[in-house]
Design an enzyme around this catalytic site. Structure first.
Site, short mmCIF file in Angstrom:
data_model
loop_
_atom_site.label_atom_id
_atom_site.label_comp_id
_atom_site.label_asym_id
_atom_site.label_seq_id
_atom_site.Cartn_x
_atom_site.Cartn_y
_atom_site.Cartn_z
N SER A 39 -9.88 1.82 2.70
CA SER A 39 -8.98 2.58 1.86
C SER A 39 -7.94 1.75 1.11
O SER A 39 -7.42 2.20 0.10
CB SER A 39 -8.23 3.59 2.72
OG SER A 39 -7.36 2.95 3.63
N SER A 68 -10.28 -0.42 6.85
CA SER A 68 -9.61 -0.27 5.55
C SER A 68 -8.90 -1.51 5.03
O SER A 68 -8.43 -1.51 3.89
CB SER A 68 -8.60 0.88 5.61
OG SER A 68 -9.27 2.11 5.57
N LYS A 77 0.85 -1.19 0.00
CA LYS A 77 0.00 0.00 0.00
C LYS A 77 0.88 1.25 0.00
O LYS A 77 1.87 1.30 0.75
CB LYS A 77 -0.90 -0.02 1.25
CG LYS A 77 -1.93 1.10 1.31
CD LYS A 77 -2.79 0.98 2.57
CE LYS A 77 -3.95 1.97 2.56
NZ LYS A 77 -4.79 1.85 3.77
#
Lengths: 105, 490
Positions: B158, B182, B78
């Site tokens: 997210s 997330s 990420k």
């Protein structure tokens, strides 16, 4: 709690975050909506409840007060958007500064 | 042997250990797939050169007999984890061009275990969002589509890019971060496994901060066993994060491989039966309870009375922490700088231009609830409610060992939906936020498809630092659910 354009202008100033004049009204509407939804917390009786700021049971650890790293000014300043000013241009280990716009007349 | 990109982390490790494939061949196969599926917009930066270089080094280590736990395994990271020499954006314009001169502890741990960086995955800006639509670099497309429909769906957020690349078999595993859901919600939307560890299990050092009392890194993979393998390598005490728990790391992999749930008490919280949840998800949840019972566990009704207040309390605590964490983006030391007539105007212009609308909204809310005269009414109140939420869980865990709930109230929705009203989007995290507020570990396991052919997930929540029980229960649920569906075309 209802926020108007002046309130948003004041909060934006506190946050040092420019909100364009023509967006103030819509932002005020959104924030008012969120705060109205948050108001439901008032239903909860929290009279004798101690606030919880951290879920970790761990006491913040202490360590000996000694230098554990350093001498990396070049790495610290590598991303400076206005560039860096070096104390000793020939020896960057000596350190330097972030360049910012002039603030003193 | 099936295509290298179809293999799990465990299968890839076995293939490389028996010299059926080299790390370089594994990297090349996944790089080709990454290029093939660029349309998903799942990567902000692809790092094929770095991947090949790391794979060659991995092959050399293996030849010397020094193979680590994840030797040669390609991963997506990420773009919230700082990676030395590789741009890290947090999905924001304000950090565009920022190239960290250091490596986050979690990614350093993964490279130490032999893993290979494939690229930095797309995310909601500063991890604030549930759809990946707030990214400055555009939304990510979910590999899954409704049967017979061509509309693009969101991968959740997210950590949307990290979930999409695992579902699309571009990588067998990836890292995410979970502040309010997330990791778990995008795992559910993409039909894969995602685990948020206990707060303090994985170091936050070098992870771009959103809400420091909630943020926690964790893994995505296509099986519970693979998730455990990644977690094993990511975890551990880190003196550089003062909230990192000074605890030994248990054998997560063994726990995931031995799903012993006979006699385990599975708590079913009645407050999670709320309006607005898809009936299919309620039905799947009931099926999940039956599956766990059939596997030898004992379902127990429990109550978490403050569940409905977790979401509004979160939307005070998280923005408050965000407003103070994001104060650092001022155009002075890194990232974007937009000039102004004086220093204050430079700050204001930089932040006004650098942050997207959702981040701006949360900074303003956070600034407001922390400001003089409002602190007690909002921030202190939210922290008190947070204490009650944590107490609910403590009391529930006196009667059960893990909790079983849905992960999200709906399946993946279409890109552009739920964008008109911020609160509608926030409601997507109603089942994941309570555990976040209490710092507890949670895992989403794909458990079925809805009538449109979209994956649905069930969430298990464990006691603090009891990821072993959680992984055992998750492995049992995975086995009982037998989820084998794949997104069409992937």
């Amino acid at each position: 709690m209802s926020l108007d354009k002046d309130a948003v202008r004041r909060i934006a100033r506190l946050a040092r975050l420019n909100v364009p004049e023509d967006e103030l009204a819509s932002v005020a509407g959104e924030l008012t909506g969120i705060l109205a939804w948050i108001e439901q917390l008032n239903e909860v009786d929290t009279g004798n409840v101690a606030p919880l700021s951290s879920v970790s049971d761990v006491t913040l650890p202490l360590r000996t007060d000694k230098v554990t790293d350093g001498g990396i000014a070049e790495r610290v300043l590598a991303n400076a958007p206005g560039g860096a000013v070096w104390l000793e241009p020939q020896d960057r280990h000596a350190g330097g500064f972030f360049a910012v716009p002039k603030v003193v007349e | 042997m099936s295509a290298l990109t179809d293999l799990s982390v465990a299968e890839l490790s076995a293939a490389m250990a028996s010299r059926k494939a080299s790390a370089l061949e594994v990297a090349d196969a996944h790089i080709a797939r990454m290029e093939q599926h660029r349309g998903l917009n799942a990567f902000i930066a692809e790092t094929p050169d770095r991947a090949r270089e790391m794979a060659r080094a991995s092959d050399a280590r293996r030849a010397r007999g020094e193979a680590g736990l994840l030797e040669g395994v390609p991963l997506g990271i990420k773009d919230l984890f700082c990676t030395e020499g590789v741009a890290t954006t947090a999905g924001s314009h304000v950090l565009e061009g920022f190239v960290p001169t250091y490596e986050s502890t979690v990614t350093a741990n993964l490279w130490k275990a032999g893993a290979v960086l494939m690229g930095k995955t797309n995310l909601d800006e500063f991890a604030m969002g549930s759809s990946n639509m707030t990214s400055h670099f555009g939304g990510v497309e979910n590999p899954w589509k409704r049967r017979g429909e061509n509309r693009k769906l969101v991968p959740g957020g997210s950590s949307g890019g990290s979930a999409a690349v695992v579902a699309a078999r571009i990588v067998p595993g990836s890292t995410g971060t979970d502040t309010g859901g997330s990791i778990r919600q995008p795992a559910a939307f993409c039909g894969i496994v995602g685990l948020k560890p206990t707060y303090g299990r994985c170091s936050r050092w070098g992870v771009v901060a959103f809400a420091s009392s909630l943020d926690q890194p964790g893994p995505f993979a296509r099986s519970v066993e693979d998730t455990a393998l990644l977690l094993q390598a990511m975890s551990g005490h880190d003196p550089k994060d003062s909230t990192s728990a000074p605890l030994a790391v248990p054998d997560f992999v063994a726990a995931a491989r031995n799903p012993a749930i006979k006699g385990l008490k599975i708590g079913i919280p009645c407050e999670y039966r709320v309006d607005g949840t898809s009936p299919e998800i309620v039905a799947l949840w009931e099926k999940g309870v039956a599956m766990m019972r059939d596997a030898g566990a004992e379902p127990v009704e429990v109550s978490l009375p403050h569940t409905r207040y977790a979401l509004p309390a979160y939307y005070i605590v998280a923005p408050a922490e965000c407003s103070s964490n994001l104060a650092r983006y001022d155009g002075v030391r890194y990232g974007l700088r937009v000039p102004g007539k004086d220093l204050t105007e430079m700050y204001s212009n930089t932040r006004g231009a650098g942050f997207g609308k959702e981040v701006r909204r949360r900074i303003l809310i956070g600034t407001y609830v922390l400001s003089a005269g409002y602190y007690d009414a909002y921030y202190r109140k939210a922290q008190q409610v947070r204490a009650l939420i944590a107490r609910d869980f403590t009391q529930a865990f006196e009667r059960c060992d893990v909790l079983l709930t849905p992960t999200a109230p709906t399946a993946a929705f279409a890109a552009g939906d739920k964008m008109d009203d911020p609160v509608t989007m926030y409601l997507n995290d109603m089942f994941t936020i309570p555990a976040s507020m209490a710092g507890l570990p949670g895992i989403s396991v794909p458990a079925g498809l809805d009538k449109d052919g979209l994956p649905l997930g069930l969430q298990l929540i464990g006691r603090a630092f009891d990821e072993t029980t959680l992984l055992g229960a998750a492995a049992a649920l995975e086995r009982a659910a037998g989820f084998t569906a794949r997104a069409e075309g992937y």
